[in-house]
Design an enzyme around this catalytic site. Structure first.
Site, PDB file in Angstrom:
ATOM      1  N   GLY A   1      35.141  45.540  34.639  1.00  0.00           N
ATOM      2  CA  GLY A   1      34.351  44.491  35.291  1.00  0.00           C
ATOM      3  C   GLY A   1      33.716  45.020  36.557  1.00  0.00           C
ATOM      4  N   ASN A   2      33.268  44.138  37.402  1.00  0.00           N
ATOM      5  CA  ASN A   2      32.720  44.558  38.696  1.00  0.00           C
ATOM      6  C   ASN A   2      32.985  43.473  39.745  1.00  0.00           C
ATOM      7  OD1 ASN A   2      30.311  42.712  38.844  1.00  0.00           O
ATOM      8  ND2 ASN A   2      29.856  43.779  36.926  1.00  0.00           N
ATOM      9  N   HIS A   3      32.570  43.731  40.984  1.00  0.00           N
ATOM     10  CA  HIS A   3      32.936  42.856  42.106  1.00  0.00           C
ATOM     11  C   HIS A   3      32.019  41.656  42.292  1.00  0.00           C
ATOM     12  CE1 HIS A   3      36.153  45.337  43.491  1.00  0.00           C
ATOM     13  NE2 HIS A   3      35.367  46.393  43.603  1.00  0.00           N
TER      14      HIS A   3
ATOM     15  N   ALA B   1      25.575  40.507  37.386  1.00  0.00           N
ATOM     16  CA  ALA B   1      25.825  41.943  37.430  1.00  0.00           C
ATOM     17  C   ALA B   1      26.401  42.315  36.060  1.00  0.00           C
ATOM     18  CB  ALA B   1      26.798  42.273  38.545  1.00  0.00           C
TER      19      ALA B   1
END
Ligand code: CTP
Length: 397
Positions: free
Chosen positions: A206-208, A274
């Site tokens: 995943g990402n932030h 994102a």
């Protein structure tokens, strides 16, 4: 969301008066100017000091205080909306019969603004035929009702009669009184948040991304009157307004499918998510066990949603993407604008600490395929969202 709006909050004697504290905080946080007026009984349940501190205004409770007369007529004219929350059984009965034995009732009877009621009482009182008949009466006078909830009551019983939660009340006010119409009839698609690409049943890539910018955009479009479809990856803190259609997805593939399904029906699409660029080639059916010292992952490209929409976009649709860059920002943003066939690219730079993932502010530059360039100073994402909406609104007639 409620910047410049004036809300007069009437509080009556009910255990639910404690929620008025949270409500004032929420309304003030949303930008509203709040003044409180209490019935004498309400003061047994919540302190005027707390309410005046949170609302930053003195709290009104009697028609004449220390030799001064409270101008009840002007209060009802000052407010954009008078909200009575909680509305007790007793005050409801007085309102139904036009009684005027305290300041709150005097203001109510002279109010020229809309009046919204959020009742709170025990279930048996709520179901009493007198209450039902009083409610019908006050509704027939043009007052609006926020329905009670089911749940645990002050008596310890479980049932109907709980006052709506402060967040629900805020949403009701926004949707019914404070929504603009500059984008009425326009259909808007927004993507927000990260995507999770599963490796096995317990892990993902995943990402932030917090989703804050996408959710702020969805709210700003909705408040400008548009029909909004928000396709959101997994986010924790953000919420969207009631009335916004929310599709929750996990992976880039799911986000792609949701967007493709809706795009032909869309006037404006803003892709703020994102999205993962790569996903595991295979998702392991069982948890991957720790066997060797290293583990190589085989990743494959995800579908580029913005690019795919750019390929099928009609001339009367506006397609907007974001670009998150750490270097050679303008060049990279312009490349994305062209390669993805978008109408606009909104560049936010990770070099600025007040921009990007997780924070509440953003600093962006918007590049148009018409060669235009609009730079915005650092500002809260909520405010920036309105700037973006206003800019796009002038381009989408
Ligand atoms: N985007 C998308 N689908 C993807 C990847 C990105 O729709 N699979 C969208 C994002 O929502 C954003 C824009 O494309 O609006 C640019 O995303 P960004 O991550 O900055 O660029 P990428 O195209 O992924 O390129 P790179 O990561 O190499 O900078």
């Amino acid at each position: 969301m409620l910047k410049g709006k004036k809300i007069l909050l009437g509080i009556t004697g009910s255990i639910a008066a404690y929620k008025a504290i949270l409500l004032v905080r929420l309304l003030v946080k949303a930008g509203a100017e709040v003044k409180c007026v209490m019935t004498p009984a309400a003061k047994d349940f919540v302190s005027p000091l707390v309410l005046s501190t949170l609302s930053k205004n003195s709290v009104l409770h009697s028609i004449a205080d220390e030799g001064t007369w409270a101008n009840h007529v002007m209060m009802g004219r000052w407010a954009d909306v008078m909200l009575i929350a909680p509305l007790s059984c007793n005050t409801l009965a007085k309102m139904a019969n036009g009684q005027c034995d305290n300041l709150l009732l005097a203001i109510y009877l002279s109010a020229t603004c809309p009046v919204v009621l959020a009742p709170a009482m025990d279930e048996d009182m709520w179901h009493h035929p007198a209450t039902k008949s009083n409610l019908d009466k006050v509704i027939s006078y043009g007052n609006k009702l926020i329905p009670v909830n089911n749940g645990e009551l002050a008596s310890g019983l479980y049932g109907e009669g709980r006052m709506a939660e402060p967040e629900e009340i805020l949403q009701y006010l926004v949707a019914n009184f404070f929504r603009g119409n500059s984008l009425q009839g326009k259909k808007v698609l927004i993507t927000a948040g990260p995507t999770y690409e599963h490796l096995d049943p317990v892990r993902f890539i995943g990402n932030h991304s917090s989703g804050k910018m996408g959710y702020a955009l969805a709210n700003a479009f909705f408040l400008s009157g548009a029909d909004v479809h928000l396709v959101s990856g997994p986010v924790s803190v953000t919420h969207s307004l009631t009335g916004i259609r929310l599709t929750q997805v996990q992976s880039a593939e799911e986000m792609y499918n949701a967007c493709m399904q809706d795009f032909s029906n869309t006037d404006i699409a803003v892709l703020a998510a994102a999205v993962a660029d790569y996903r595991p080639g295979e998702i392991a059916a069982q948890k991957i066990k720790k066997t060797g010292d290293t583990l190589d992952l085989h990743l494959v490209k995800t579908k580029d949603i913005l690019k795919s929409l750019g390929e099928i976009k009609r001339d009367n649709q506006l397609l907007v993407g974001f670009a998150l860059e750490t270097n050679d920002e303008e060049n990279n943003a312009l490349k994305k604008l062209a390669s993805k066939k978008a109408d606009y690219i909104i560049l936010n730079s990770l070099q600025n600490k007040q921009a990007g993932f997780g924070v509440d502010t953003n600093v962006v530059t918007i590049y148009g395929k018409d060669g235009s360039k609009h730079s915005f100073d650092v500002k809260p994402k909520d405010d920036l969202a309105f700037d973006i909406v206003n800019l796009l609104n002038t381009k989408q007639q």
